[in-house]
Design an enzyme around this catalytic site. Structure first.
Site, short mmCIF file in Angstrom:
data_model
loop_
_atom_site.label_atom_id
_atom_site.label_comp_id
_atom_site.label_asym_id
_atom_site.label_seq_id
_atom_site.Cartn_x
_atom_site.Cartn_y
_atom_site.Cartn_z
CB ALA A 97 40.26 21.63 38.27
NE ARG A 98 46.56 26.49 38.85
CZ ARG A 98 46.10 26.47 40.09
NH1 ARG A 98 44.84 26.82 40.33
NH2 ARG A 98 46.87 26.11 41.09
CE LYS A 155 45.22 11.74 42.70
NZ LYS A 155 45.05 13.02 43.36
CB SER A 161 32.74 26.99 40.10
OG SER A 161 33.15 27.15 41.46
NE ARG A 162 31.51 24.83 46.27
CZ ARG A 162 32.15 24.62 47.42
NH1 ARG A 162 31.49 24.11 48.45
NH2 ARG A 162 33.42 24.91 47.55
CE1 TYR A 208 31.19 22.29 40.86
CE2 TYR A 208 29.93 21.68 42.81
CZ TYR A 208 31.07 22.22 42.23
OH TYR A 208 32.09 22.68 43.03
#
Length: 318
Positions: A15-16, A96, A35-36, A57
């Site tokens: 993600a970064r 993926k 994020s959670r 999310y």
């Protein structure tokens, strides 16, 4: 085109990298991260200068300032997280491997197609300049006889690491093997026969998997992946008239070399800014602007086929 406003689900390394590479293009910007926990989202957003941050999310998927969602959570969460974004009417890019298995992939694809929504697997290698060049050179190779590719990296044996955690979809095949398998699929399509062998890690996930694919044309693909060592990460496409070699790492910006049968090798370097993740974002911006819901370079039917092949690799390996 007006830049797409991306929402990123997940705050891990990929993600970064995606957020950093997006800075190298004008096709899109990261508008929000989810994020959670809000604290994790805030830390990620503060580090990368992202204005929107959400502690769930669900909130990211519902954000009206997000045009498209990139799902970059651990593998077992891909299906549900992508379904969440699609249910909110968002186009979705799913990291993926697309899902944990072919059944999950079929479920997502059907849901998106029934609603006319864009969906794509984030196999970013497909959109790199050197892979476009590979495609253009394939006719010069003659009949394809063999495709080889390997992807191995050394990781310390850490039971807390996602790579070794069965509950988080750890193992060499899903994290690393997806690259060689997808590469072989791009060149040769779906295999008619699969033979595989695996060695387990200390947590029970696969530490190393080797695959032999057979095709109706008589071609073979020989592929390996491992968490236990840094392999050359090269690939070759061998034809009756010529051979293409991709230097390591074959799945990232690199040099390709064309060697005619009995001729002189000709290298074609393909330097690129960043890690190469921005090219898939550019493709999605182009496709969405054109009203398309699937990518011809990473078709959903092929994504399902790849997941079915991975399922067979696991079954064959026991």
């Amino acid at each position: 085109m007006t830049p797409l406003r991306w929402g990123i689900m997940g705050t891990g390394g990929i993600a970064r990298s995606f957020a950093e590479d997006l800075r190298l293009t004008d096709s899109g910007v990261v508008a929000a991260v989810g994020s959670r926990t809000r604290a994790t989202a805030d830390a990620f957003a503060d580090r990368l200068g992202i204005p929107g941050r959400h502690g769930s999310y669900e909130a990211l998927a519902a954000d009206p300032d997000v045009d498209v969602v990139y799902v970059a959570t651990p593998h077992p969460m891909h299906h549900d997280n992508a379904m969440l974004a699609l249910s909110a009417g968002k186009p979705v890019l799913v990291e993926k491997p697309f899902t944990m298995n072919a059944d999950e992939a079929r479920s997502l694809v059907k849901f998106a197609r029934d609603r006319g929504l864009f969906l794509m697997e984030a196999m970013w290698t497909r959109f790199l300049p050197h892979i476009h060049h590979v495609r253009s050179l394939l006719p010069q190779l003659g009949d394809i006889v063999t495709v080889t590719a390997d992807h191995g990296q050394w990781f310390p044996q850490d039971a807390t690491s996602r790579l070794f955690a069965p509950s988080l979809g750890g193992g060499a095949l899903l994290d690393l093997g997806i690259y060689p398998v997808s590469f072989a699929s791009m060149i040769l399509g779906t295999p008619s026969r699969v033979v595989s062998m695996t060695s387990p890690a200390f947590t029970g996930v696969d530490a190393q998997t080797s695959m032999l694919f057979g095709y109706e044309t008589g071609a073979h693909a020989v592929l390996t992946c491992t968490l236990r060592a840094a392999t050359p990460a090269t690939a070759s496409i061998v034809g009756t008239d010529a051979r293409l070699d991709l230097a390591g790492a074959f799945y990232a910006p690199t040099t390709i070399t064309l060697t005619p049968r009995g001729g002189t090798p000709t290298p074609h370097p393909h330097p690129d800014a960043g890690r190469g993740l921005r090219h898939q974002a550019d493709e999605i911006a182009r496709l969405l602007a054109a009203g398309e819901t699937e990518s011809p370079l990473m078709p959903l039917d092929e994504t399902i086929s790849i997941m079915a092949t991975m399922d067979e690799v696991v079954a064959q390996a026991g």
